[in-house]
Write a protein that holds these residues in place. Sequence first.
Motif, PDB file in Angstrom:
ATOM      1  N   ALA A 155      11.260   2.043 -17.181  1.00  0.00           N
ATOM      2  CA  ALA A 155       9.888   1.616 -16.881  1.00  0.00           C
ATOM      3  C   ALA A 155       9.792   0.098 -16.818  1.00  0.00           C
ATOM      4  N   ALA A 156      10.524  -0.598 -17.696  1.00  0.00           N
ATOM      5  CA  ALA A 156      10.538  -2.055 -17.673  1.00  0.00           C
ATOM      6  C   ALA A 156      11.133  -2.561 -16.363  1.00  0.00           C
ATOM      7  N   TRP A 157      12.218  -1.946 -15.911  1.00  0.00           N
ATOM      8  CA  TRP A 157      12.876  -2.368 -14.676  1.00  0.00           C
ATOM      9  C   TRP A 157      11.986  -2.128 -13.458  1.00  0.00           C
ATOM     10  N   ASP A 158      11.225  -1.039 -13.472  1.00  0.00           N
ATOM     11  CA  ASP A 158      10.343  -0.740 -12.345  1.00  0.00           C
ATOM     12  C   ASP A 158       9.364  -1.875 -12.091  1.00  0.00           C
ATOM     13  N   ASN A 159       8.808  -2.462 -13.154  1.00  0.00           N
ATOM     14  CA  ASN A 159       7.897  -3.598 -12.996  1.00  0.00           C
ATOM     15  C   ASN A 159       8.646  -4.903 -12.745  1.00  0.00           C
ATOM     16  N   PHE A 160       9.777  -5.066 -13.415  1.00  0.00           N
ATOM     17  CA  PHE A 160      10.565  -6.302 -13.324  1.00  0.00           C
ATOM     18  C   PHE A 160      10.977  -6.577 -11.871  1.00  0.00           C
ATOM     19  N   LYS A 161      11.461  -5.567 -11.178  1.00  0.00           N
ATOM     20  CA  LYS A 161      12.020  -5.769  -9.838  1.00  0.00           C
ATOM     21  C   LYS A 161      10.950  -6.036  -8.783  1.00  0.00           C
ATOM     22  N   LYS A 162       9.670  -5.793  -9.121  1.00  0.00           N
ATOM     23  CA  LYS A 162       8.599  -6.061  -8.158  1.00  0.00           C
ATOM     24  C   LYS A 162       8.353  -7.559  -7.970  1.00  0.00           C
ATOM     25  N   ALA A 163       8.628  -8.345  -8.990  1.00  0.00           N
ATOM     26  CA  ALA A 163       8.467  -9.805  -8.907  1.00  0.00           C
ATOM     27  C   ALA A 163       9.453 -10.443  -9.879  1.00  0.00           C
ATOM     28  N   PRO A 164      10.736 -10.461  -9.538  1.00  0.00           N
ATOM     29  CA  PRO A 164      11.778 -10.897 -10.474  1.00  0.00           C
ATOM     30  C   PRO A 164      11.633 -12.337 -10.957  1.00  0.00           C
ATOM     31  N   VAL A 165      11.137 -13.239 -10.112  1.00  0.00           N
ATOM     32  CA  VAL A 165      10.980 -14.634 -10.540  1.00  0.00           C
ATOM     33  C   VAL A 165       9.938 -14.733 -11.648  1.00  0.00           C
ATOM     34  N   THR A 166       8.790 -14.124 -11.415  1.00  0.00           N
ATOM     35  CA  THR A 166       7.729 -14.127 -12.432  1.00  0.00           C
ATOM     36  C   THR A 166       8.189 -13.427 -13.699  1.00  0.00           C
ATOM     37  N   ALA A 167       8.911 -12.333 -13.543  1.00  0.00           N
ATOM     38  CA  ALA A 167       9.405 -11.599 -14.706  1.00  0.00           C
ATOM     39  C   ALA A 167      10.377 -12.445 -15.519  1.00  0.00           C
ATOM     40  N   THR A 331      -5.922  -8.104 -14.143  1.00  0.00           N
ATOM     41  CA  THR A 331      -5.282  -8.841 -13.042  1.00  0.00           C
ATOM     42  C   THR A 331      -3.847  -9.256 -13.363  1.00  0.00           C
ATOM     43  N   ILE A 332      -3.402  -9.052 -14.586  1.00  0.00           N
ATOM     44  CA  ILE A 332      -2.029  -9.423 -14.939  1.00  0.00           C
ATOM     45  C   ILE A 332      -1.063  -8.638 -14.052  1.00  0.00           C
ATOM     46  N   PRO A 333      -0.230  -9.327 -13.266  1.00  0.00           N
ATOM     47  CA  PRO A 333       0.603  -8.656 -12.263  1.00  0.00           C
ATOM     48  C   PRO A 333       1.845  -7.984 -12.837  1.00  0.00           C
ATOM     49  N   ALA A 334       2.490  -7.189 -11.994  1.00  0.00           N
ATOM     50  CA  ALA A 334       3.634  -6.382 -12.411  1.00  0.00           C
ATOM     51  C   ALA A 334       4.787  -7.218 -12.952  1.00  0.00           C
ATOM     52  N   GLY A 335       5.042  -8.385 -12.348  1.00  0.00           N
ATOM     53  CA  GLY A 335       6.149  -9.222 -12.795  1.00  0.00           C
ATOM     54  C   GLY A 335       6.002  -9.662 -14.243  1.00  0.00           C
ATOM     55  N   VAL A 336       4.779 -10.020 -14.623  1.00  0.00           N
ATOM     56  CA  VAL A 336       4.521 -10.416 -16.010  1.00  0.00           C
ATOM     57  C   VAL A 336       4.742  -9.233 -16.947  1.00  0.00           C
TER      58      VAL A 336
END
Length: 444
Positions: A155-167, A331-336
């Motif tokens: 689940a963490a990776w699913d959000n991480f890969k959507k915006a890797p720089v922000t993550a 509004t906190i995005p997926a990468g965060v």
Amino acid sequence: MSAIGWRLHGNGKTVAPGDVVDPDERLTWPRTIGIGMQHVVAMFGATFLVPLLTGFSPATTLFFSAIGTVGFLLITRNRLPSYLGSSFAFIAPIGAATASQGQSVAVGGILVTGLVLAAVGLLVHVAGARWIDIVMPPIVTGTIVALIGLNLAPAAWDNFKKAPVTALVTLGSIILVSVLFKGILGRLSILVGVIVGYVAALLQGEVVFDAVRKAAWIGFPEFVTPTFDVAVLGLFVPVVLVLIAENVGHVKSVAAMTGKNLDDLTGRALFADGLATTLAGVGGGSGTTTYAENIGVMAATRVYSTAAYWVAAATALVLSLSPKFGALIATIPAGVLGGAATMLYGMIGILGARIWVQNKVDFSNPVNLTTAAVPLVVGIANFTWVVGDLTFAGIALGTAAALVIYHLMRTIARWRGTTQEPASPASAPGGDEPIVHDAVEDAR
């Protein structure tokens, strides 16, 4: 103390070296209000992360956490300082239930979990808490906590890969803040990391404010009516075991820090958290638990006054009644979320291992080794067992495996005379007297 009320500690302005402000004491009201608001900040990052990761309403979650905290203080007779925030143990079952049956069924699972925990609280209040240590020794508790955290890794990776720089910015900030700063700022590393990541996302145009502009300033949060499906209830059963360990650990931690015997409040604490989780399930909030972040605030300030928690609950309630505030959090995005979740889920897994270390679990004993080894693989690989309309996934199967393997192997080893447990009757199975304290509390 059986009624709400506090006596002033000293002059109400200072806390002498080596002294603490007891639960039935308070500082002056301006200082108490300040500390209470600090508790809101402490719980904020983790409490909001759960609804954001599960698709629940942040405002609704905050509303029920505030109501639950008030109930907790009343039921524990104003003697046990605690804030009830979102429990991380619910993330996996909520995600699975929502994906297969919808959010209302997940809310129903939370409600049932709360009812079961409340029933356990009543039992403990009548019969005592010793049986918890027998059923759930450190090897079992640590395994359950660890497999819950590690099961969430995808689940963490699913959000991480959507915006890797922000993550990466978010994750890096959390890591750096935890070692760059001492005291309360270091303890709030997740909140600070989320803020830094949010700014990074804002600069990259990843944040959308349309819903914030449309939201009203004042109004009730959105409520969700629970529905029930036996097919997903098995996903939520393991959460009860984690909540039991967290609440028992909270009671022990506060007792150790204040020098007071609070064992008589264990049943009340379990019942109160069960009731708070039930109420959350009635209206669509995340399930609750006692918060280690707030233990950190108390340790830093040496103020254990329950008055501060009444202030925290009131502050959280006011914030929850602003739809615009809730929309802003949403509004906190997926990468965060991906960056923060990578840290949090890993922490849950490692905190399970910390329970083993603290209790000196002997892994040369095949009972302990097998109790940990098999359930961890079941949880990490997310084994699934379908029986008719019922589906049991990794956390439920891993928890069941930990309990069955430990007690079955231990019984057979004693019968056959092959047991490797210490001869001393004072030794707890799998280690010394169970130490849950902050280690289990951190694993929400």
